[in-house]
Design an enzyme around this catalytic site. Structure first.
Site, PDB file in Angstrom:
ATOM      1  N   CYS A  46       1.002  -1.151  -0.206  1.00 29.15           N
ATOM      2  CA  CYS A  46      -0.165   0.497  -0.439  1.00 29.15           C
ATOM      3  C   CYS A  46       0.759   1.008  -0.615  1.00 29.15           C
ATOM      4  O   CYS A  46       0.721   2.430  -0.604  1.00 29.15           O
ATOM      5  CB  CYS A  46      -1.032  -0.194   1.181  1.00 29.15           C
ATOM      6  SG  CYS A  46      -2.250  -1.299   1.271  1.00 29.15           S
ATOM      7  N   ASP A 138     -19.984  13.300 -14.762  1.00 27.69           N
ATOM      8  CA  ASP A 138     -21.631  13.112 -14.547  1.00 27.69           C
ATOM      9  C   ASP A 138     -21.935  11.696 -13.467  1.00 27.69           C
ATOM     10  O   ASP A 138     -23.121  11.396 -13.521  1.00 27.69           O
ATOM     11  CB  ASP A 138     -22.529  11.680 -16.617  1.00 27.69           C
ATOM     12  CG  ASP A 138     -21.817  10.786 -16.138  1.00 27.69           C
ATOM     13  OD1 ASP A 138     -20.586  10.107 -15.596  1.00 27.69           O
ATOM     14  OD2 ASP A 138     -22.459  10.102 -17.087  1.00 27.69           O
TER      15      ASP A 138
HETATM   16  C1  BEZ Z   1       0.245  -5.319   1.469  1.00 28.31           C
HETATM   17  O1  BEZ Z   1      -0.397  -3.392   1.676  1.00 28.31           O
HETATM   18  O2  BEZ Z   1       1.981  -5.158   1.697  1.00 28.31           O
HETATM   19  C2  BEZ Z   1      -0.248  -6.231   2.233  1.00 28.31           C
HETATM   20  C3  BEZ Z   1      -1.559  -5.376   3.082  1.00 28.31           C
HETATM   21  C4  BEZ Z   1      -2.658  -6.140   3.557  1.00 28.31           C
HETATM   22  C5  BEZ Z   1      -2.467  -7.433   3.135  1.00 28.31           C
HETATM   23  C6  BEZ Z   1      -1.323  -7.841   2.172  1.00 28.31           C
HETATM   24  C7  BEZ Z   1      -0.060  -7.123   1.988  1.00 28.31           C
END
Ligand code: BEZ
Length: 221
Positions: A46, A138
């Protein structure tokens, strides 16, 4: 089943975010939008994704696309994690250039079909998947993708599909496999040959195929 199908209008939900409370439609205004969820703050994949999105924010802006992220973490966590994201991105002194929605109660994630039942927090509650919604001016859903937590997305691909969506929203064309901005496009099947000549002043080239059908029509726009 909750969730969104292509063409559905995004609800005008109210949400707590890193820039305060928003009403989604007011946030979008008349712009295109991209709403992308991630499983959890302070996780590795993430962090790489949101950093890449931050580095590309000028490209989204150029295309008139407002960016907003979402996870089930709190505003406080989002704000603290944003500093890690920007440090990872190599711009530690710059704030994250787009807001993050705090969907702690998972109401929005359930409504929009963003939860991944296989990916759970320590309490056994599902996390948000890596979902992307591209929304037109829209307020309707133009594209959605859903990746599991273990597969990071490609934000260059998101820009590519936005280029395709914005082009095909204006012209009666479709973009072929691996298309990039500037490449030839295809005339959509609903356009007659006479109309194609009228619409595409750069000319239309038809690729001959064994069936003898004339559906592989390329043009440059
Ligand atoms: C990640 O962002 O590395 C991750 C988050 C949740 C589960 C597996 C990976």
């Amino acid at each position: 089943m909750p969730g969104l199908l292509l063409g559905d209008a995004l609800p005008n939900f109210e949400a707590e975010t890193t820039i305060g409370t928003i009403k989604f439609h007011d946030f979008l205004g008349t712009s295109w939008g991209i709403l992308f969820s991630h499983p959890r703050d302070f996780t590795p994949v993430c962090t790489t994704e949101l950093a890449r999105a931050a580095r590309l924010c000028g490209e989204f802006e150029k295309r008139g696309v407002k960016m907003i992220a979402l996870s089930i973490d709190s505003v406080e966590d989002h704000k603290a994690w944003s500093k890690d994201v920007m440090a990872y991105s190599g711009e530690p002194d710059r704030p994250l250039p787009y807001p993050i929605i705090a969907d702690n109660k998972r109401e929005l994630s359930v409504q929009l079909g963003m939860l991944d039942p296989d990916e759970k927090d320590q309490q056994g509650m599902p996390l948000t998947a890596r979902c992307v919604f591209v929304i037109g001016p829209d307020k309707k859903l133009k594209l959605s993708i859903l990746y599991p937590a273990t597969t990071g997305r490609n934000f260059d691909e998101l820009l590519r599909v936005i280029d395709s969506l914005q082009l095909t929203a204006q012209k009666q064309v479709a973009t072929p496999v691996d298309w990039k901005c500037g490449d030839k496009v295809m005339v959509v099947p609903s356009v007659s040959e006479a109309k194609a000549v009228e619409l595409f002043s750069n000319g239309v080239t038809t690729k001959e195929v064994p069936s003898g059908k004339t559906y592989l029509r390329f043009t440059q726009v």
